[in-house]
Design a protein around this motif. Structure first.
Motif, PDB file in Angstrom:
ATOM      1  N   GLN A   1     -46.921 -28.217  68.394  1.00 51.43           N
ATOM      2  CA  GLN A   1     -46.890 -28.296  67.040  1.00 51.43           C
ATOM      3  C   GLN A   1     -48.054 -27.908  66.470  1.00 51.43           C
TER       4      GLN A   1
ATOM      5  N   ILE B   1     -51.615 -31.318  62.129  1.00 50.77           N
ATOM      6  CA  ILE B   1     -51.803 -31.601  60.845  1.00 50.77           C
ATOM      7  C   ILE B   1     -53.227 -32.464  60.512  1.00 50.77           C
TER       8      ILE B   1
ATOM      9  N   HIS C   1     -52.311 -28.591  56.258  1.00 55.14           N
ATOM     10  CA  HIS C   1     -50.898 -28.707  56.788  1.00 55.14           C
ATOM     11  C   HIS C   1     -50.778 -27.244  57.126  1.00 55.14           C
TER      12      HIS C   1
ATOM     13  N   ASP D   1     -38.883 -34.916  49.989  1.00 58.21           N
ATOM     14  CA  ASP D   1     -39.460 -34.255  51.128  1.00 58.21           C
ATOM     15  C   ASP D   1     -39.992 -32.836  50.807  1.00 58.21           C
TER      16      ASP D   1
ATOM     17  N   ASP E   1     -39.037 -30.881  55.949  1.00 54.86           N
ATOM     18  CA  ASP E   1     -38.763 -30.958  57.351  1.00 54.86           C
ATOM     19  C   ASP E   1     -39.439 -32.411  57.654  1.00 54.86           C
TER      20      ASP E   1
ATOM     21  N   SER F   1     -42.259 -33.818  57.236  1.00 52.51           N
ATOM     22  CA  SER F   1     -43.498 -33.779  57.631  1.00 52.51           C
ATOM     23  C   SER F   1     -44.508 -34.401  56.609  1.00 52.51           C
ATOM     24  N   VAL F   2     -44.027 -34.150  55.293  1.00 53.25           N
ATOM     25  CA  VAL F   2     -44.742 -34.757  54.006  1.00 53.25           C
ATOM     26  C   VAL F   2     -43.721 -35.239  53.131  1.00 53.25           C
TER      27      VAL F   2
ATOM     28  N   ILE G   1     -46.958 -39.094  56.228  1.00 52.01           N
ATOM     29  CA  ILE G   1     -47.290 -37.860  57.039  1.00 52.01           C
ATOM     30  C   ILE G   1     -46.885 -38.039  58.302  1.00 52.01           C
ATOM     31  N   SER G   2     -45.842 -37.196  58.614  1.00 51.57           N
ATOM     32  CA  SER G   2     -45.411 -37.170  60.038  1.00 51.57           C
ATOM     33  C   SER G   2     -45.600 -35.857  60.905  1.00 51.57           C
ATOM     34  N   HIS G   3     -45.957 -36.157  62.177  1.00 45.14           N
ATOM     35  CA  HIS G   3     -46.336 -34.944  62.975  1.00 45.14           C
ATOM     36  C   HIS G   3     -45.302 -35.193  64.046  1.00 45.14           C
ATOM     37  N   GLY G   4     -44.328 -34.278  64.516  1.00 43.48           N
ATOM     38  CA  GLY G   4     -43.252 -34.302  65.428  1.00 43.48           C
ATOM     39  C   GLY G   4     -43.964 -33.813  66.675  1.00 43.48           C
TER      40      GLY G   4
END
Length: 221
Positions: free
Chosen positions: A5, A8, A61, A193, A197, A199-200, A217-220
């Motif tokens: 991935q 971020i 990002h 969102d 996606d 992520s933010v 903030i999310s990071h898969g």
């Protein structure tokens, strides 16, 4: 081969301090049932004030550079020191009595961004959690950013409760509004969102203001 991935990265900027009555940020009904009135008039508001940090955030990002809030404008501390006259000019007398600030030299958001060779026009999004002075003071210094976003509820609050805001802080700034959606996220189940996606996300947390948002903030993996 494992799918890697994109990174971020989050940078935290400390942009001076703000001095307030405890009842203002914490909405203490017993100590400060009317924050504006009691902060101005009560001995509690004058004697028990707190100095709190003012922060802003840069998110690097894959889809661009994002700022969360703007911190203080250099106008409140032209020489990097506490200045009553400068703050009254920037905030107006009523808001100066509600909250004061100090911004050491080199600590404004644009100064710290310049240290990373980032100019306002390089910013893709400015996300505003809300529009109180210690979060929106630096907006005019960042008006060249591509998009400056705040929730529709917060924007309407600036019109319905104008006494709570210093509207000159966004004079000449192109602010766009976004609508929270019913997503089940957060305490009232509403969020926005940014990229679609996850992520933010701006998650509505009303209370301090109607349109207040937290940024997730999310990071898969």
């Amino acid at each position: 081969m494992q799918n890697v991935q994109p990174e971020i990265r989050i940078h935290v900027f400390h942009t001076g301090r703000v001095c307030v009555s405890p009842g203002l940020p914490f909405k203490d009904a017993e100590k400060n049932p009317n924050p504006v009135q009691l902060t101005l008039l009560s001995s509690y508001g004058r004697k028990q004030r707190l100095w709190l940090p003012v922060s802003a955030y840069l998110i690097e990002h894959p889809q661009g550079k994002i700022l969360v809030d703007t911190g203080w404008h250099r106008e409140i501390s032209p020489k990097g020191e506490y200045s009553r006259i400068a703050q009254i000019r920037h905030l107006g007398l009523a808001h100066f009595l509600l909250n004061q600030g100090v911004l050491p030299l080199g600590e404004s958001l644009v100064e710290q961004l310049a240290g990373k060779n980032i100019q306002p026009q390089d910013i893709d999004y400015v996300l505003l959690t809300h529009l109180h002075s210690d979060h929106a003071s630096g907006l005019r210094q960042l008006k060249a950013a591509k998009h400056i976003l705040v929730s529709e509820e917060e924007w309407q609050d600036t019109k319905a409760h104008v006494e709570r805001y210093v509207t000159s802080m966004w004079k000449g700034v192109n602010i766009e509004t976004f609508a929270f959606q019913e997503t089940g996220a957060g305490p009232v189940g509403r969020s926005f969102d940014l990229f679609g996606d996850g992520s933010v996300e701006m998650i509505q947390i009303p209370g301090h203001t109607s349109g207040l948002a937290a940024v997730k903030i999310s990071h898969g993996g």
